[in-house]
Motif scaffolding. Sequence first.
Motif, PDB file in Angstrom:
ATOM      1  N   ALA A  46       0.845  -1.194   0.000  1.00 13.71           N
ATOM      2  CA  ALA A  46       0.000   0.000   0.000  1.00 13.71           C
ATOM      3  C   ALA A  46       0.879   1.242   0.000  1.00 13.71           C
ATOM      4  O   ALA A  46       1.818   1.346   0.794  1.00 13.71           O
ATOM      5  CB  ALA A  46      -0.907  -0.007   1.220  1.00 13.71           C
ATOM      6  N   VAL A  47       0.576   2.164  -0.886  1.00 16.48           N
ATOM      7  CA  VAL A  47       1.359   3.383  -1.022  1.00 16.48           C
ATOM      8  C   VAL A  47       0.622   4.580  -0.429  1.00 16.48           C
ATOM      9  O   VAL A  47       1.214   5.399   0.280  1.00 16.48           O
ATOM     10  CB  VAL A  47       1.662   3.651  -2.507  1.00 16.48           C
ATOM     11  CG1 VAL A  47       2.388   4.981  -2.679  1.00 16.48           C
ATOM     12  CG2 VAL A  47       2.479   2.514  -3.099  1.00 16.48           C
ATOM     13  N   SER A  48      -0.647   4.674  -0.705  1.00 19.93           N
ATOM     14  CA  SER A  48      -1.417   5.831  -0.255  1.00 19.93           C
ATOM     15  C   SER A  48      -2.897   5.502  -0.304  1.00 19.93           C
ATOM     16  O   SER A  48      -3.314   4.573  -1.003  1.00 19.93           O
ATOM     17  CB  SER A  48      -1.120   7.038  -1.150  1.00 19.93           C
ATOM     18  OG  SER A  48      -1.804   8.182  -0.696  1.00 19.93           O
ATOM     19  N   CYS A  49      -3.666   6.265   0.444  1.00 19.29           N
ATOM     20  CA  CYS A  49      -5.112   6.060   0.423  1.00 19.29           C
ATOM     21  C   CYS A  49      -5.811   7.359   0.798  1.00 19.29           C
ATOM     22  O   CYS A  49      -5.269   8.156   1.592  1.00 19.29           O
ATOM     23  CB  CYS A  49      -5.524   4.949   1.386  1.00 19.29           C
ATOM     24  SG  CYS A  49      -7.257   4.459   1.230  1.00 19.29           S
ATOM     25  N   SER A  50      -6.978   7.547   0.237  1.00 19.21           N
ATOM     26  CA  SER A  50      -7.791   8.727   0.513  1.00 19.21           C
ATOM     27  C   SER A  50      -9.168   8.277   0.968  1.00 19.21           C
ATOM     28  O   SER A  50      -9.855   7.558   0.239  1.00 19.21           O
ATOM     29  CB  SER A  50      -7.908   9.579  -0.758  1.00 19.21           C
ATOM     30  OG  SER A  50      -8.878  10.595  -0.591  1.00 19.21           O
ATOM     31  N   ASN A  51      -9.542   8.702   2.164  1.00 19.35           N
ATOM     32  CA  ASN A  51     -10.878   8.402   2.651  1.00 19.35           C
ATOM     33  C   ASN A  51     -11.889   9.397   2.096  1.00 19.35           C
ATOM     34  O   ASN A  51     -11.537  10.495   1.681  1.00 19.35           O
ATOM     35  CB  ASN A  51     -10.910   8.437   4.181  1.00 19.35           C
ATOM     36  CG  ASN A  51     -10.739   7.064   4.785  1.00 19.35           C
ATOM     37  OD1 ASN A  51     -11.222   6.067   4.252  1.00 19.35           O
ATOM     38  ND2 ASN A  51     -10.041   6.998   5.893  1.00 19.35           N
ATOM     39  N   THR A  52     -13.140   9.008   2.145  1.00 17.55           N
ATOM     40  CA  THR A  52     -14.192   9.908   1.690  1.00 17.55           C
ATOM     41  C   THR A  52     -14.370  11.063   2.671  1.00 17.55           C
ATOM     42  O   THR A  52     -13.928  10.992   3.826  1.00 17.55           O
ATOM     43  CB  THR A  52     -15.523   9.160   1.576  1.00 17.55           C
ATOM     44  OG1 THR A  52     -15.858   8.641   2.869  1.00 17.55           O
ATOM     45  CG2 THR A  52     -15.436   8.026   0.577  1.00 17.55           C
ATOM     46  N   ARG A  53     -15.022  12.102   2.205  1.00 19.01           N
ATOM     47  CA  ARG A  53     -15.269  13.258   3.063  1.00 19.01           C
ATOM     48  C   ARG A  53     -16.093  12.857   4.282  1.00 19.01           C
ATOM     49  O   ARG A  53     -15.873  13.357   5.379  1.00 19.01           O
ATOM     50  CB  ARG A  53     -15.990  14.331   2.271  1.00 19.01           C
ATOM     51  CG  ARG A  53     -16.153  15.656   3.017  1.00 19.01           C
ATOM     52  CD  ARG A  53     -16.744  16.707   2.102  1.00 19.01           C
ATOM     53  NE  ARG A  53     -15.869  16.981   0.979  1.00 19.01           N
ATOM     54  CZ  ARG A  53     -16.176  17.837  -0.002  1.00 19.01           C
ATOM     55  NH1 ARG A  53     -17.335  18.459   0.004  1.00 19.01           N
ATOM     56  NH2 ARG A  53     -15.328  18.047  -0.976  1.00 19.01           N
ATOM     57  N   SER A  54     -17.006  11.939   4.094  1.00 21.42           N
ATOM     58  CA  SER A  54     -17.847  11.499   5.210  1.00 21.42           C
ATOM     59  C   SER A  54     -17.057  10.792   6.296  1.00 21.42           C
ATOM     60  O   SER A  54     -17.491  10.718   7.448  1.00 21.42           O
ATOM     61  CB  SER A  54     -18.961  10.584   4.696  1.00 21.42           C
ATOM     62  OG  SER A  54     -18.413   9.410   4.139  1.00 21.42           O
ATOM     63  N   ARG A  55     -15.892  10.291   5.924  1.00 17.45           N
ATOM     64  CA  ARG A  55     -15.000   9.646   6.906  1.00 17.45           C
ATOM     65  C   ARG A  55     -13.898  10.589   7.351  1.00 17.45           C
ATOM     66  O   ARG A  55     -12.935  10.161   7.984  1.00 17.45           O
ATOM     67  CB  ARG A  55     -14.374   8.385   6.306  1.00 17.45           C
ATOM     68  CG  ARG A  55     -15.343   7.231   6.175  1.00 17.45           C
ATOM     69  CD  ARG A  55     -14.641   6.002   5.626  1.00 17.45           C
ATOM     70  NE  ARG A  55     -15.521   4.848   5.602  1.00 17.45           N
ATOM     71  CZ  ARG A  55     -15.646   4.008   6.601  1.00 17.45           C
ATOM     72  NH1 ARG A  55     -14.940   4.162   7.720  1.00 17.45           N
ATOM     73  NH2 ARG A  55     -16.467   2.975   6.521  1.00 17.45           N
ATOM     74  N   GLY A  56     -14.023  11.843   6.990  1.00 13.58           N
ATOM     75  CA  GLY A  56     -13.047  12.827   7.440  1.00 13.58           C
ATOM     76  C   GLY A  56     -12.035  13.228   6.390  1.00 13.58           C
ATOM     77  O   GLY A  56     -11.229  14.121   6.615  1.00 13.58           O
ATOM     78  N   GLY A  57     -12.060  12.537   5.254  1.00 19.39           N
ATOM     79  CA  GLY A  57     -11.154  12.916   4.182  1.00 19.39           C
ATOM     80  C   GLY A  57      -9.683  12.665   4.483  1.00 19.39           C
ATOM     81  O   GLY A  57      -8.798  13.263   3.863  1.00 19.39           O
ATOM     82  N   ASP A  58      -9.404  11.772   5.413  1.00 22.75           N
ATOM     83  CA  ASP A  58      -8.007  11.496   5.778  1.00 22.75           C
ATOM     84  C   ASP A  58      -7.249  10.925   4.597  1.00 22.75           C
ATOM     85  O   ASP A  58      -7.792  10.221   3.744  1.00 22.75           O
ATOM     86  CB  ASP A  58      -7.955  10.467   6.913  1.00 22.75           C
ATOM     87  CG  ASP A  58      -8.858  10.814   8.075  1.00 22.75           C
ATOM     88  OD1 ASP A  58      -8.335  11.222   9.118  1.00 22.75           O
ATOM     89  OD2 ASP A  58     -10.085  10.668   7.915  1.00 22.75           O
ATOM     90  N   THR A  59      -5.959  11.196   4.610  1.00 22.18           N
ATOM     91  CA  THR A  59      -5.075  10.575   3.629  1.00 22.18           C
ATOM     92  C   THR A  59      -3.951   9.858   4.368  1.00 22.18           C
ATOM     93  O   THR A  59      -3.546  10.262   5.462  1.00 22.18           O
ATOM     94  CB  THR A  59      -4.479  11.618   2.671  1.00 22.18           C
ATOM     95  OG1 THR A  59      -3.808  12.630   3.444  1.00 22.18           O
ATOM     96  CG2 THR A  59      -5.556  12.275   1.834  1.00 22.18           C
ATOM     97  N   TYR A  60      -3.475   8.796   3.749  1.00 25.60           N
ATOM     98  CA  TYR A  60      -2.440   7.972   4.364  1.00 25.60           C
ATOM     99  C   TYR A  60      -1.338   7.714   3.344  1.00 25.60           C
ATOM    100  O   TYR A  60      -1.609   7.609   2.142  1.00 25.60           O
ATOM    101  CB  TYR A  60      -3.037   6.643   4.834  1.00 25.60           C
ATOM    102  CG  TYR A  60      -4.122   6.826   5.850  1.00 25.60           C
ATOM    103  CD1 TYR A  60      -5.456   6.912   5.445  1.00 25.60           C
ATOM    104  CD2 TYR A  60      -3.829   6.933   7.196  1.00 25.60           C
ATOM    105  CE1 TYR A  60      -6.460   7.116   6.372  1.00 25.60           C
ATOM    106  CE2 TYR A  60      -4.830   7.129   8.130  1.00 25.60           C
ATOM    107  CZ  TYR A  60      -6.151   7.218   7.710  1.00 25.60           C
ATOM    108  OH  TYR A  60      -7.138   7.410   8.635  1.00 25.60           O
TER     109      TYR A  60
END
Length: 126
Positions: A46-60
């Motif tokens: 896994a390199v990166s991920c973007s959560n939805t706005r409803s989940r806070g929009g976090d990025t990893y």
Amino acid sequence: VQLEESGGALVQPGGSLTLSCVASDLTVAEYAIGWFRQAPGKEREAVSCSNTRSRGGDTYYLDSVKGRFTISRDNAKNTVYLQMNNLEPEDAAVYFCAAPRWFLGCSEFESTYEYWGQGTEVTVSS
């Protein structure tokens, strides 16, 4: 559902690329979207991920790409991007975008993801 990556290319060390992941029959705004990569002879990571706005929009981000890679979304274009700067030879791999089921957020585990693209190849070499 179809995810299609593009943007892979041959680039010199220190160069930049932007990968795109366009979704069909899946509304990107409703799904976490992850980027994975697999180098020859290595496991997919896994390199990166973007959560939805409803989940806070976090990025990893994978530790080794923090500060160099940026994940972003354009929900109007149903597209997720991975901007990659200061590329290193170790970044060379086939890059995949993936989406879990809509009710799941980002995860580093492949098994979480339901939908996968076919991949786009990034080569980093002088």
